[in-house]
Design a protein around this motif. Structure first.
Motif, PDB file in Angstrom:
ATOM      1  N   MET A 162       7.432   6.187 -16.429  1.00 54.38           N
ATOM      2  CA  MET A 162       6.546   5.753 -15.447  1.00 54.38           C
ATOM      3  C   MET A 162       6.532   6.592 -14.039  1.00 54.38           C
ATOM      4  SD  MET A 162       4.403   3.091 -15.052  1.00 54.38           S
ATOM      5  CE  MET A 162       4.631   1.726 -15.811  1.00 54.38           C
ATOM      6  N   ASP A 163       5.399   7.170 -13.687  1.00 49.32           N
ATOM      7  CA  ASP A 163       5.242   7.565 -12.391  1.00 49.32           C
ATOM      8  C   ASP A 163       4.907   6.364 -11.260  1.00 49.32           C
ATOM      9  OD1 ASP A 163       4.813   9.509 -10.409  1.00 49.32           O
ATOM     10  OD2 ASP A 163       2.797  10.018 -10.766  1.00 49.32           O
ATOM     11  N   LEU A 164       5.605   6.613 -10.179  1.00 48.54           N
ATOM     12  CA  LEU A 164       5.307   5.493  -9.281  1.00 48.54           C
ATOM     13  C   LEU A 164       4.230   5.661  -8.380  1.00 48.54           C
ATOM     14  CD1 LEU A 164       9.222   5.045  -8.090  1.00 48.54           C
ATOM     15  CD2 LEU A 164       7.743   3.964  -9.585  1.00 48.54           C
ATOM     16  N   ARG A 165       3.756   6.818  -8.030  1.00 48.27           N
ATOM     17  CA  ARG A 165       2.566   6.875  -7.439  1.00 48.27           C
ATOM     18  C   ARG A 165       1.368   7.133  -8.167  1.00 48.27           C
ATOM     19  NH1 ARG A 165       5.155   8.684  -2.054  1.00 48.27           N
ATOM     20  NH2 ARG A 165       7.290   8.397  -2.724  1.00 48.27           N
ATOM     21  N   MET A 166       0.374   6.484  -8.226  1.00 50.79           N
ATOM     22  CA  MET A 166      -0.874   6.744  -9.132  1.00 50.79           C
ATOM     23  C   MET A 166      -1.728   5.572  -8.562  1.00 50.79           C
ATOM     24  SD  MET A 166       0.655   6.591 -13.044  1.00 50.79           S
ATOM     25  CE  MET A 166       1.468   4.868 -12.829  1.00 50.79           C
ATOM     26  N   PRO A 167      -3.043   6.424  -8.775  1.00 50.44           N
ATOM     27  CA  PRO A 167      -4.429   5.317  -8.398  1.00 50.44           C
ATOM     28  C   PRO A 167      -4.540   4.216  -9.098  1.00 50.44           C
ATOM     29  CG  PRO A 167      -5.093   7.271  -9.511  1.00 50.44           C
ATOM     30  CD  PRO A 167      -3.428   7.606  -9.484  1.00 50.44           C
TER      31      PRO A 167
ATOM     32  N   MET B  78      -3.790   1.393 -10.027  1.00 53.17           N
ATOM     33  CA  MET B  78      -2.525   0.621  -9.894  1.00 53.17           C
ATOM     34  C   MET B  78      -1.128   1.621  -9.951  1.00 53.17           C
ATOM     35  SD  MET B  78      -0.932  -2.285 -12.332  1.00 53.17           S
ATOM     36  CE  MET B  78      -1.978  -3.710 -11.865  1.00 53.17           C
ATOM     37  N   ASP B  79      -0.478   1.588  -8.950  1.00 54.30           N
ATOM     38  CA  ASP B  79       0.752   2.516  -8.884  1.00 54.30           C
ATOM     39  C   ASP B  79       1.818   1.770 -10.011  1.00 54.30           C
ATOM     40  OD1 ASP B  79       2.121   0.253  -7.612  1.00 54.30           O
ATOM     41  OD2 ASP B  79       2.032   1.247  -5.683  1.00 54.30           O
ATOM     42  N   GLY B  80       2.919   2.829 -10.223  1.00 58.23           N
ATOM     43  CA  GLY B  80       3.842   2.351 -11.181  1.00 58.23           C
ATOM     44  C   GLY B  80       4.715   1.256 -10.780  1.00 58.23           C
ATOM     45  N   ILE B  81       4.839   0.809  -9.388  1.00 60.86           N
ATOM     46  CA  ILE B  81       5.583  -0.327  -8.934  1.00 60.86           C
ATOM     47  C   ILE B  81       5.146  -1.626  -9.353  1.00 60.86           C
ATOM     48  CG2 ILE B  81       6.511  -1.396  -7.142  1.00 60.86           C
ATOM     49  CD1 ILE B  81       6.678   1.122  -5.641  1.00 60.86           C
ATOM     50  N   GLU B  82       3.628  -1.731  -9.145  1.00 61.69           N
ATOM     51  CA  GLU B  82       2.833  -2.934  -9.638  1.00 61.69           C
ATOM     52  C   GLU B  82       2.873  -3.042 -11.181  1.00 61.69           C
ATOM     53  OE1 GLU B  82       1.357  -5.478  -8.109  1.00 61.69           O
ATOM     54  OE2 GLU B  82       2.648  -4.457  -6.441  1.00 61.69           O
ATOM     55  N   ALA B  83       2.696  -1.841 -11.960  1.00 65.26           N
ATOM     56  CA  ALA B  83       2.673  -1.773 -13.383  1.00 65.26           C
ATOM     57  C   ALA B  83       4.056  -2.489 -13.854  1.00 65.26           C
ATOM     58  CB  ALA B  83       2.189  -0.466 -14.143  1.00 65.26           C
ATOM     59  N   ILE B  84       5.159  -1.722 -13.189  1.00 66.49           N
ATOM     60  CA  ILE B  84       6.399  -2.349 -13.769  1.00 66.49           C
ATOM     61  C   ILE B  84       6.614  -3.692 -13.476  1.00 66.49           C
ATOM     62  CG2 ILE B  84       8.916  -2.018 -13.570  1.00 66.49           C
ATOM     63  CD1 ILE B  84       8.456   0.683 -12.665  1.00 66.49           C
ATOM     64  N   LYS B  85       6.278  -4.247 -12.360  1.00 64.47           N
ATOM     65  CA  LYS B  85       6.283  -5.651 -12.154  1.00 64.47           C
ATOM     66  C   LYS B  85       5.436  -6.492 -13.329  1.00 64.47           C
ATOM     67  CE  LYS B  85       6.633  -5.601  -7.176  1.00 64.47           C
ATOM     68  NZ  LYS B  85       6.085  -5.701  -6.011  1.00 64.47           N
ATOM     69  N   GLU B  86       4.200  -6.036 -13.497  1.00 61.91           N
ATOM     70  CA  GLU B  86       3.252  -6.643 -14.609  1.00 61.91           C
ATOM     71  C   GLU B  86       3.948  -6.653 -15.984  1.00 61.91           C
ATOM     72  OE1 GLU B  86       0.572  -8.578 -14.287  1.00 61.91           O
ATOM     73  OE2 GLU B  86       1.322  -8.630 -12.237  1.00 61.91           O
ATOM     74  N   ILE B  87       4.675  -5.637 -16.119  1.00 56.39           N
ATOM     75  CA  ILE B  87       5.109  -5.287 -17.675  1.00 56.39           C
ATOM     76  C   ILE B  87       6.173  -6.309 -18.012  1.00 56.39           C
ATOM     77  CG2 ILE B  87       6.480  -3.470 -19.137  1.00 56.39           C
ATOM     78  CD1 ILE B  87       4.201  -1.269 -17.817  1.00 56.39           C
ATOM     79  N   ARG B  88       7.300  -6.241 -16.791  1.00 52.37           N
ATOM     80  CA  ARG B  88       8.416  -7.099 -16.975  1.00 52.37           C
ATOM     81  C   ARG B  88       7.794  -8.622 -17.141  1.00 52.37           C
ATOM     82  NH1 ARG B  88      11.232  -3.817 -19.203  1.00 52.37           N
ATOM     83  NH2 ARG B  88      12.511  -2.474 -18.038  1.00 52.37           N
ATOM     84  N   LYS B  89       6.718  -9.069 -16.906  1.00 52.83           N
ATOM     85  CA  LYS B  89       6.437 -10.362 -17.113  1.00 52.83           C
ATOM     86  C   LYS B  89       6.305 -10.665 -18.600  1.00 52.83           C
ATOM     87  CE  LYS B  89       3.958 -11.103 -12.638  1.00 52.83           C
ATOM     88  NZ  LYS B  89       2.813 -11.003 -11.948  1.00 52.83           N
TER      89      LYS B  89
ATOM     90  N   VAL C 136      13.543  14.021  -4.837  1.00 58.86           N
ATOM     91  CA  VAL C 136      14.777  13.532  -4.665  1.00 58.86           C
ATOM     92  C   VAL C 136      15.048  12.655  -3.695  1.00 58.86           C
ATOM     93  CG1 VAL C 136      17.053  14.387  -4.733  1.00 58.86           C
ATOM     94  CG2 VAL C 136      15.297  16.079  -5.150  1.00 58.86           C
ATOM     95  N   GLU C 137      15.754  11.379  -4.211  1.00 58.81           N
ATOM     96  CA  GLU C 137      15.911  10.151  -3.582  1.00 58.81           C
ATOM     97  C   GLU C 137      14.937   9.513  -2.837  1.00 58.81           C
ATOM     98  OE1 GLU C 137      18.926  11.329  -0.680  1.00 58.81           O
ATOM     99  OE2 GLU C 137      20.409  11.859  -2.185  1.00 58.81           O
ATOM    100  N   ASP C 138      13.612   9.495  -3.703  1.00 56.84           N
ATOM    101  CA  ASP C 138      12.296   8.862  -3.429  1.00 56.84           C
ATOM    102  C   ASP C 138      12.740   7.560  -2.927  1.00 56.84           C
ATOM    103  OD1 ASP C 138       9.870   7.872  -3.434  1.00 56.84           O
ATOM    104  OD2 ASP C 138       9.017   8.990  -4.938  1.00 56.84           O
ATOM    105  N   PRO C 139      12.256   7.033  -1.750  1.00 58.34           N
ATOM    106  CA  PRO C 139      12.355   5.728  -1.485  1.00 58.34           C
ATOM    107  C   PRO C 139      11.696   4.660  -2.329  1.00 58.34           C
ATOM    108  CG  PRO C 139      11.085   6.899   0.245  1.00 58.34           C
ATOM    109  CD  PRO C 139      11.779   7.720  -0.713  1.00 58.34           C
ATOM    110  N   LYS C 140      10.699   5.170  -2.899  1.00 54.25           N
ATOM    111  CA  LYS C 140       9.879   4.068  -3.676  1.00 54.25           C
ATOM    112  C   LYS C 140      10.742   3.648  -4.888  1.00 54.25           C
ATOM    113  CE  LYS C 140       5.239   4.681  -2.556  1.00 54.25           C
ATOM    114  NZ  LYS C 140       4.753   3.515  -2.622  1.00 54.25           N
ATOM    115  N   VAL C 141      11.729   4.495  -5.328  1.00 56.80           N
ATOM    116  CA  VAL C 141      12.503   4.147  -6.494  1.00 56.80           C
ATOM    117  C   VAL C 141      13.210   2.798  -6.268  1.00 56.80           C
ATOM    118  CG1 VAL C 141      14.607   4.794  -8.159  1.00 56.80           C
ATOM    119  CG2 VAL C 141      12.780   6.217  -7.437  1.00 56.80           C
ATOM    120  N   LYS C 142      13.908   2.485  -4.973  1.00 63.57           N
ATOM    121  CA  LYS C 142      14.604   1.512  -4.645  1.00 63.57           C
ATOM    122  C   LYS C 142      13.744   0.256  -4.665  1.00 63.57           C
ATOM    123  CE  LYS C 142      17.760   3.055  -1.240  1.00 63.57           C
ATOM    124  NZ  LYS C 142      17.335   4.178  -0.020  1.00 63.57           N
ATOM    125  N   GLU C 143      12.461   0.277  -4.518  1.00 62.70           N
ATOM    126  CA  GLU C 143      11.444  -0.909  -4.750  1.00 62.70           C
ATOM    127  C   GLU C 143      11.523  -1.578  -6.234  1.00 62.70           C
ATOM    128  OE1 GLU C 143       7.606  -0.624  -2.871  1.00 62.70           O
ATOM    129  OE2 GLU C 143       8.489   1.145  -1.425  1.00 62.70           O
TER     130      GLU C 143
END
Lengths: 464, 129
Positions: free
Chosen positions: B55-60, B62-73, B87-94
Motif C-alpha cells: 500500500m502506497d501512502l500518498r494517493m489521490p 483516498m490516501d493509503g492511511i485512510e484505506a488501511i484504517k478502513e480495511i482494518r475495520k 526513507v523514514e517517511d513520517p507518514k509511516v508512523k501514522e
C-alpha cells in the motif's frame, strides 16, 4: 511696576504739599500783624471745589481761622499745587507711555518670535506625525509602565484596535479573544506575534522589533515597537519549503521508474513486447524529468525577470498536435481519451511556438495528472473575431479545483491541498510559468472549475 | 500453497512503478491485483480477499492511511506492507497502530520487496496455523 508709580505720585503730592505749607509758614512769622486782621467770612456761601481744596482749607483754617484770606490762600495753594501736580503727572504719563511703548514693542517682538517658533515646531510635529502615519509598518510607542503613548494607523490596522481607545492604557488590555496574541517567540527585541483568528483568512503573523527609549541619563522611559506583517512572507517560506520537498519527490519518482525498468531489462529474461514497454517507461520518465528540469530553469529566469520570447508566425493547430502527440502515451497509461475540437482555417498567430508548446504541455499534462482513469480531455481552439484573438481551452473530467483554491493556482509554488500529498505531485510552478508566457504574449489565461467537476483552462492569444 | 494462488494487491497511483513491481512479482510466480487509489484498494480487498497488500501512502481520491484504517475495520488478518516514497517517511508512523508488517522504500531494489514479502507470508502462515 504700577504700585511703584502710584507710590511715586503719592510721594510727589505729599512733598509738594509740605513744601507749600513751609513757604506759607515762613510768611506767617514774617508779617504776623498785617495778615492777622480777622474778617468774618460767610462760610455758608463758601464752597470747596474738591476734596483737595477742602483738606487744604481745613489745614489753613486751623492756622488762619475761617477767613476770606484763608479761602483765597487755599485757592492759591490749590491752583499752584494742581498746576505743579498736573505737570508732574503729565511728565510721568509721558515717561510711562514711553516705557509702555518700549515694553509693548519688545513684547510684540518676543511674541512674534515665539509664534514663529511655535509654528515651526507645529509644522515639524505635523511632518513627523505625517511620516509616522504613512509608515507602512505599524508603530507602537509605550511608556515605562507599558501604557500606550501612540499607535499609528498601520498598527491600528494590524492589531485591529483603535488609537483613541488605547492611548493611556496597556496595549494588550481588552484585545478581543479572537485576536489573542497566542505565540510570542524570539528575543525581547525581536518577537514574532501570531494573531489568531477563527477565520484562517484573517490570521496574521506579525514581527515586532522593539527598542527601549532612554532619557539623557540612560533611564528607560518607554519602548518603541515596529510591527510588520510577515504573514505573506511566512506563507512563502512554507510554500518554498514545500516546493523543495515536492521537487525532490518529482525528481525521484521518474528516476525510480527508470532505474527499475533498466535493471529489469538488464537482469531478467523479458519477452519482446515487455522489453518495449519498459523502454517506453524509461523514455516517458526521461521526458518527465526533462520537463521538470526545464521548469526549474524557467523558474530561475522568471525570478530574475529574464524570460524572453521569440515570435514567429505559427500555426496553433500544429502546436496543439505536437503537444498531444508527445503526451498521448502518458494519457494511454491512464486510459484517458484526448479529443480535439479545432476550428477550420484558424489564422496564423505571431507567437513563440516553443513557449506555447510548453504552456500546452503543462495544461494537458495537468489534465492527465488530475483526471482519474477512464476520463477524457478536450482541447478546443477558436478564432474570436471581435477581439482578433485565438482562444484555446483544455477541459478535463478530473477532480476539479475548489472555489478557495481557484484564485491561487497561478501563484508560484502554490499547490492544491491534496495534490501535494499524493504521487500526482507537481512542483507548483508549471502554471505560474504558463501564466508568465501567456502574459509575455500579451494574452490572458484563466481557469474555470468546481471541486469534483473537472477543470477548464483557457488562454487567449492576440494575432499580433 | 501454490505461489500462483497467492494474490497480492498493489495499491499505488504511480502507474509505472506499479506495473514494474507487478511484472517483477508476477515473474516470481505471484498473482497480482492492482489499484490506483485507496478507494479501489478497499473495494478489491473486500471483493478478492488478497493474501497480502502493498500500500502506497500518498494517493489521490483516498490516501493509503485512510484505506488501511478502513480495511482494518473488516479485515484484521491481511498483512500490509507500506510503500514509502522517502526513507523514514513520517507518514509511516501514522499507520503503525493499524498493524503493519513492513515498509518497502521505493528507491530500494525489487529483490528486497520479494524478501520482505516472503518473510511476511511465512510469519503470517505460521501464525495462522
Amino acid at each position: 511696576m504700577r504700585s511703584i508709580i502710584v507710590f511715586y505720585i503719592v510721594t510727589i503730592i505729599i512733598s509738594t504739599f509740605i513744601g507749600f505749607l513751609l513757604v506759607y509758614f515762613s510768611g506767617l512769622t514774617a508779617h504776623p500783624k498785617k495778615r492777622g486782621e480777622k474778617k468774618e467770612v460767610d462760610l455758608s456761601t463758601y464752597t470747596v471745589e474738591d476734596s483737595l481744596e477742602k483738606s487744604i482749607f481745613e489745614e489753613v483754617k486751623t492756622i488762619l481761622g475761617p477767613s476770606q484770606r484763608s479761602l483765597e490762600l487755599t485757592k492759591k495753594i490749590s491752583q499752584v499745587f494742581k498746576k505743579e501736580l498736573e505737570e508732574k503727572i503729565n511728565y510721568t504719563k509721558e515717561e510711562l507711555s514711553k516705557k509702555y511703548e518700549t515694553i509693548v514693542e519688545e513684547k510684540t517682538r518676543n511674541e512674534e518670535i515665539a509664534w514663529k517658533k511655535y509654528k515651526e515646531i507645529l509644522s515639524d510635529k505635523k511632518e513627523t506625525e505625517a511620516v509616522i502615519r504613512s509608515v507602512a509598518e505599524g508603530l507602537v510607542v509605550l511608556d515605562a509602565k507599558g501604557n500606550v503613548i501612540m499607535i499609528n494607523p498601520a498598527a491600528e490596522r494590524l492589531l485591529g484596535i483603535s488609537s483613541k481607545e488605547k492611548v493611556g492604557k496597556p496595549l494588550l488590555e481588552g484585545i478581543k479573544e479572537e485576536q489573542l496574541i497566542s505565540l510570542v517567540r524570539g528575543t525581547e527585541e525581536n518577537k514574532e506575534i501570531e494573531l489568531i483568528s477563527p477565520n484562517e483568512e484573517t490570521k496574521k503573523i506579525l514581527r515586532a522589533s522593539s527598542a527601549v527609549i532612554e532619557d539623557e541619563n540612560g533611564k528607560p522611559i518607554g519602548m518603541v515597537s515596529v510591527l510588520s506583517d510577515i504573514t505573506k512572507q511566512k506563507e512563502l517560506d512554507r510554500l518554498k519549503s514545500n516546493f523543495v520537498s515536492n521537487v525532490t519527490h518529482e525528481l525521484r519518482t521518474p528516476l525510480v521508474a527508470m532505474e527499475k525498468s533498466i535493471s529489469l531489462l538488464l537482469t531478467q529474461d523479458i519477452p519482446e513486447p515487455q522489453q518495449r514497454e519498459f523502454l517506453a517507461i524509461t523514455q516517458r520518465n526521461l521526458k518527465r524529468l526533462t520537463l521538470l528540469i526545464n521548469d526549474l530553469l524557467d523558474l530561475s529566469k522568471l525570478e530574475a525577470g529574464k524570460m524572453q520570447i521569440t515570435r514567429q508566425p505559427s500555426s496553433i493547430v500544429n502546436i496543439i498536435n505536437e503537444a498531444i502527440l508527445g503526451l498521448e502515451t502518458w494519457a494511454k497509461t491512464k486510459s484517458l481519451t484526448i479529443n480535439k475540437i479545432i476550428e477550420d482555417d484558424l489564422p496564423q498567430i505571431n507567437v513563440d511556438p516553443n513557449r506555447i508548446l510548453q504552456v500546452l504541455n503543462n495544461l494537458i499534462g495537468n489534465a492527465i495528472k488530475f483526471t482519474p482513469s477512464g476520463g477524457s480531455i478536450t482541447v478546443e481552439a477558436h478564432f474570436i473575431r471581435e477581439n482578433n484573438e485565438v482562444e484555446v481551452s483544455i477541459q478535463d473530467t478530473g477532480i476539479g479545483i475548489s472555489k478557495e483554491d481557484l484564485p491561487k493556482i497561478f501563484d508560484k509554488f502554490f499547490q492544491v491541498g491534496e495534490r501535494a500529498y499524493t504521487d500526482i505531485g507537481g512542483t507548483g510552478i508549471g502554471l505560474s510559468i504558463a501564466k508568465e508566457i501567456i502574459q509575455l504574449h500579451k494574452g490572458r489565461i484563466w481557469a474555470e472549475s468546481e471541486k469534483g467537476k473537472g477543470a477548464k483552462f483557457i488562454f487567449c492569444l492576440p494575432l499580433e | 500453497m501454490e505461489k500462483a494462488s497467492i494474490k497480492i494487491l498493489i495499491a499505488d497511483d504511480e502507474v509505472d512503478f506499479r506495473n514494474l513491481l507487478k511484472f517483477w512479482l508476477e515473474s516470481k510466480g505471484y498473482s497480482i491485483l492492482d489499484a490506483s487509489n485507496g478507494q479501489e484498494a478497499i473495494e478489491i480487498t473486500r471483493r478478492d480477499n488478497p493474501d497480502m497488500i502493498f500500500m502506497d501512502l500518498r494517493m489521490p481520491v483516498m490516501d493509503g492511511i485512510e484505506a488501511i484504517k478502513e480495511i482494518r475495520k473488516f479485515n484484521q488478518e491481511v498483512p500490509i506492507i507500506v510503500i514509502s516514497a522517502y526513507v523514514e517517511d513520517p507518514k509511516v508512523k501514522e499507520v503503525l497502530e493499524y498493524g503493519i508488517s513492513g515498509e518497502f522504500y521505493k528507491g530500494d531494489d525489487f529483490q528486497k520487496s520479494l524478501v520482505l514479502l516472503e518473510s511476511v507470508l511465512k510469519t503470517h502462515k505460521r501464525l495462522k496455523k
